[in-house]
Design an enzyme around this catalytic site. Sequence first.
Site, PDB file in Angstrom:
ATOM      1  N   SER A  76       0.797  -1.236   0.000  1.00  0.00           N
ATOM      2  CA  SER A  76       0.000   0.000   0.000  1.00  0.00           C
ATOM      3  C   SER A  76       0.826   1.281   0.000  1.00  0.00           C
ATOM      4  CB  SER A  76      -0.964   0.000   1.188  1.00  0.00           C
ATOM      5  OG  SER A  76      -1.988  -0.937   0.979  1.00  0.00           O
ATOM      6  N   THR A  77       2.133   1.173   0.097  1.00  0.00           N
ATOM      7  CA  THR A  77       2.972   2.350  -0.102  1.00  0.00           C
ATOM      8  C   THR A  77       2.623   3.016  -1.434  1.00  0.00           C
ATOM      9  OG1 THR A  77       4.754   1.250   1.121  1.00  0.00           O
ATOM     10  CG2 THR A  77       5.362   3.165  -0.213  1.00  0.00           C
TER      11      THR A  77
END
Length: 401
Positions: A76-77
């Site tokens: 999810s970065t």
Amino acid sequence: MTSSVRASQGSVPTEMVVDQRLLPLADRFFSMYRNPQQGGGALVVYVRGEKVLDVWAGWADRDRRWSRDTVALSFSTGKGVASTVVHRLAQRGVIDYDLPLARYWPEFAAHGKSEITVRQLLTHRAGLHRVRGLLSGPFDMLDYDTVIEALANARPDPRRLNGPGYHAVTYGWLVAELVARATGKPFQDVVAEEIAGPLGIDEYWYRVPEGHRGRIAKLFPHINPGGLNWQFTSAILAHVAPTRGLAEAAMPDGFDLLVRSPRVHDAVMPGWNGVFSADAVARMYGAIANGGEIGGRRFLDPATIEESTRVQARGRDYVLAVRPNWSLGYHRPILASRVQPQNAIGHYGVGGSGGFADLDTGMSLGFVTNRLGSSLTALGDLRLARLGAMAQTLAQNWNTL
């Protein structure tokens, strides 16, 4: 006070950057990667637009040390990077936060979604958090067009009217299609034009170029919670009220197999399959932390930063069961300290990677790793929280150190 530390890994010379004021942070980072079981990682810090720390350590694979060129799947970065693409377009008027998505993507209006706005999407209030059951099988997620059609035909969760619900996997596709429809270009091409080009770093990849795949660190251990069977565990969690939302949003059947497949690097799935270097993550947030400028170039206007970093959804998230305080595509960074930053944004990923910008100190941090989580769970641990806390403290005292 910034110095370079020369190192050698094999026959390729490399150069690390360690400002003397960040020696304690570098020491803590190096202590995390002392044996192959700990994997490897990289950490980069910018202060007021200047790179003051660039270090790496450990193993990218059992027989390969981590190097300057190593990149990692960072889950999810990538949502933070995808969101920043939207902000670059919004400041030029290509996208309007308060227009419905259907204005750009007409098919999206189906089943009562005609009034869902870009702003609601960026604050996880579109009601389309469900990935579990969205498609026939996990490898259908590799077919971008199939996913987009399924999302356009999906019905929104009515809970969206009361607060946010984290779109753990679907967020990236929704943003990618918004960007593609608004610009008339494939999302990855827009990322290259709006992020990689202006920042001077290539490693903002959702579809990884064939010639660079040998640079990707191998992830381990498996992502299964507690080492349990994914299919069984996700099915159980999907039927238990407190965990139902998280299972719906983040645990589609067969996802554990998909994560380990090299085919993920052929697809565009910005909610979770972004591959980055730590420097790429830190430099993007470094521009935001430095008033929108880095390397002598304007990346974002101050007004855009003010709008995109302001908290806009403070309610309890019905997927995460906490209050993430969503701004437009970012959350507040979580640090291992009593006092949390009040004027900071970023995005963390499952397994431990992530990055953030602290607008008060002008500091940004990017961290990528291939060792998912801790010995207890692969889903996450405190490495980034501890590194971030130390970096913030040092940045707060920067001129006195």
